[in-house]
Scaffold this active site. Structure first.
Site, PDB file in Angstrom:
ATOM      1  N   LYS A 186       0.793  -1.303  -0.040  1.00 44.91           N
ATOM      2  CA  LYS A 186      -0.050  -0.049   0.160  1.00 44.91           C
ATOM      3  C   LYS A 186       0.730   1.329   0.139  1.00 44.91           C
ATOM      4  O   LYS A 186       0.776   2.049  -0.784  1.00 44.91           O
ATOM      5  CB  LYS A 186      -1.124   0.083   1.370  1.00 44.91           C
ATOM      6  CG  LYS A 186      -1.971  -1.095   1.427  1.00 44.91           C
ATOM      7  CD  LYS A 186      -2.816  -1.010   2.396  1.00 44.91           C
ATOM      8  CE  LYS A 186      -2.252  -1.087   3.949  1.00 44.91           C
ATOM      9  NZ  LYS A 186      -1.440  -2.235   4.283  1.00 44.91           N
TER      10      LYS A 186
ATOM     11  N   ARG B 237      11.312   0.021  12.055  1.00 39.97           N
ATOM     12  CA  ARG B 237      10.031  -0.214  12.536  1.00 39.97           C
ATOM     13  C   ARG B 237       9.992  -1.425  13.559  1.00 39.97           C
ATOM     14  O   ARG B 237      10.072  -2.809  13.164  1.00 39.97           O
ATOM     15  CB  ARG B 237       8.845  -0.455  11.485  1.00 39.97           C
ATOM     16  CG  ARG B 237       8.299   0.823  10.988  1.00 39.97           C
ATOM     17  CD  ARG B 237       7.539   0.684   9.593  1.00 39.97           C
ATOM     18  NE  ARG B 237       6.250  -0.269   9.975  1.00 39.97           N
ATOM     19  CZ  ARG B 237       5.396  -0.281   9.180  1.00 39.97           C
ATOM     20  NH1 ARG B 237       4.979   0.304   8.041  1.00 39.97           N
ATOM     21  NH2 ARG B 237       4.214  -0.866   9.710  1.00 39.97           N
TER      22      ARG B 237
ATOM     23  N   ARG C 285      -0.254  -9.064  13.302  1.00 43.35           N
ATOM     24  CA  ARG C 285      -0.899  -8.088  12.314  1.00 43.35           C
ATOM     25  C   ARG C 285      -1.738  -8.757  11.424  1.00 43.35           C
ATOM     26  O   ARG C 285      -2.786  -8.140  11.014  1.00 43.35           O
ATOM     27  CB  ARG C 285       0.442  -7.384  11.718  1.00 43.35           C
ATOM     28  CG  ARG C 285       0.997  -6.106  12.800  1.00 43.35           C
ATOM     29  CD  ARG C 285       2.435  -5.922  12.346  1.00 43.35           C
ATOM     30  NE  ARG C 285       2.351  -4.790  11.084  1.00 43.35           N
ATOM     31  CZ  ARG C 285       3.465  -4.749  10.222  1.00 43.35           C
ATOM     32  NH1 ARG C 285       4.522  -5.237  10.863  1.00 43.35           N
ATOM     33  NH2 ARG C 285       3.498  -3.989   9.251  1.00 43.35           N
TER      34      ARG C 285
ATOM     35  N   ARG D 198      11.914  -5.906   5.389  1.00 47.76           N
ATOM     36  CA  ARG D 198      12.031  -4.514   5.559  1.00 47.76           C
ATOM     37  C   ARG D 198      12.492  -4.493   7.136  1.00 47.76           C
ATOM     38  O   ARG D 198      13.122  -3.396   7.487  1.00 47.76           O
ATOM     39  CB  ARG D 198      10.645  -3.968   5.536  1.00 47.76           C
ATOM     40  CG  ARG D 198      10.629  -2.479   5.726  1.00 47.76           C
ATOM     41  CD  ARG D 198       9.329  -1.870   5.311  1.00 47.76           C
ATOM     42  NE  ARG D 198       8.392  -2.388   6.104  1.00 47.76           N
ATOM     43  CZ  ARG D 198       7.090  -1.984   6.250  1.00 47.76           C
ATOM     44  NH1 ARG D 198       6.786  -1.121   5.089  1.00 47.76           N
ATOM     45  NH2 ARG D 198       6.006  -2.578   7.034  1.00 47.76           N
TER      46      ARG D 198
ATOM     47  N   ARG E 273      -9.923   0.307   8.651  1.00 49.51           N
ATOM     48  CA  ARG E 273      -9.303  -0.831   9.173  1.00 49.51           C
ATOM     49  C   ARG E 273     -10.552  -1.865  10.036  1.00 49.51           C
ATOM     50  O   ARG E 273     -10.169  -2.724  10.225  1.00 49.51           O
ATOM     51  CB  ARG E 273      -8.228  -0.769   9.999  1.00 49.51           C
ATOM     52  CG  ARG E 273      -6.890  -1.211   9.194  1.00 49.51           C
ATOM     53  CD  ARG E 273      -5.873  -0.763  10.078  1.00 49.51           C
ATOM     54  NE  ARG E 273      -4.563  -1.490   9.878  1.00 49.51           N
ATOM     55  CZ  ARG E 273      -3.640  -1.102   9.188  1.00 49.51           C
ATOM     56  NH1 ARG E 273      -3.514   0.146   8.756  1.00 49.51           N
ATOM     57  NH2 ARG E 273      -2.534  -1.969   8.982  1.00 49.51           N
TER      58      ARG E 273
END
Ligand code: AP5
Length: 195
Positions: free
Chosen positions: A14, A134, A146, A128, A89
């Protein structure tokens, strides 16, 4: 005004695709994840509250993110349209967004749903996590939490918009350029219809 939702599970691309889409179509990018991370970086009360949920891979409470989006819409009265990334969401967030947009005499034109296999999502996010800083990308347990949260609470958002015939599914695996082209095709069709 042309408003779209870029939808999909964590790691589906996204954020990556949003960067290119806002340049091409001149839309204002509203990413609740980015806004929350900037609140955390600024050590605000909202950021501190959000961090406790984000670090566990859980959603931040609806009223917090709905308030953030309401302020962001107010702060951008001249926008040609909005690209929502990571919002809504939950069905409650979708209903709140529809109300906020109807007050502005506008609506969601299309929901573009990126489809990516779970193994590819986990691979992308852990990869990542090696460099992003993060905290929610560093452990497989949190990454999978998640994805569980997505199936439990977020996938229903696509069903909500399906009743209005607004959802287009897009294959989210392949090169970034191929996926961008597929997204643009759908946007161009909906823009034509909106004229
Ligand atoms: P958020 O920041 O929204 O994160 P997310 O949905 O988990 O999404 P990501 O940013 O991880 O993935 P993405 O789909 O944007 O993919 P990206 O392009 O980055 O949310 C984080 C947290 O904030 C949530 O868990 C929640 O706690 C909270 N939150 C946020 N919004 C909320 C809301 N509305 N309500 C409640 N809580 C909320 O790509 C991922 C990786 O894949 C990158 O490394 C990228 O380079 C790579 N990649 C992208 N495309 C490709 C491709 N085609 N091939 C190979 N690799 C690719």
């Amino acid at each position: 005004m042309f408003n779209l939702i870029l939808f999909g599970p964590p790691g589906s691309g996204k954020g990556t695709q949003s960067e290119n889409l806002i340049k091409k179509y001149g839309l204002k990018h509203l990413s609740t994840g980015d806004i929350l991370r900037s609140e955390i970086a600024g050590q605000t009360a909202l950021g501190l509250e959000a961090k406790s949920f984000m670090d566990k891979g859980q959603l931040v409470p609806d009223e917090v993110v709905i308030g953030m989006i309401s302020s962001a819409l107010e702060a951008n009265p001249e926008a040609a349209g909005f690209l929502f990334d990571g919002f809504p969401r939950t069905t409650a967030q979708a209903e709140a967004l529809d109300k906020l947009l109807s007050l502005k005499k506008t609506e969601i034109a299309v929901v573009l749903a990126l489809e990516v296999s779970e193994e590819e999502l986990v691979k992308r996010l852990l990869n990542r996590g090696k460099t992003s800083g993060r905290s929610d990308d560093t452990s497989e347990e949190i990454v999978r939490a998640r994805i569980v949260e997505y199936h439990a609470k977020t996938s229903a958002v696509a069903d909500y918009y399906r009743q209005f015939d607004k959802v287009e599914s897009i294959k989210g695996e392949g090169s970034v350029d191929e996926i961008f082209d597929a997204l643009c095709k759908q946007i161009d069709v909906r823009m034509e219809e909106a004229i």
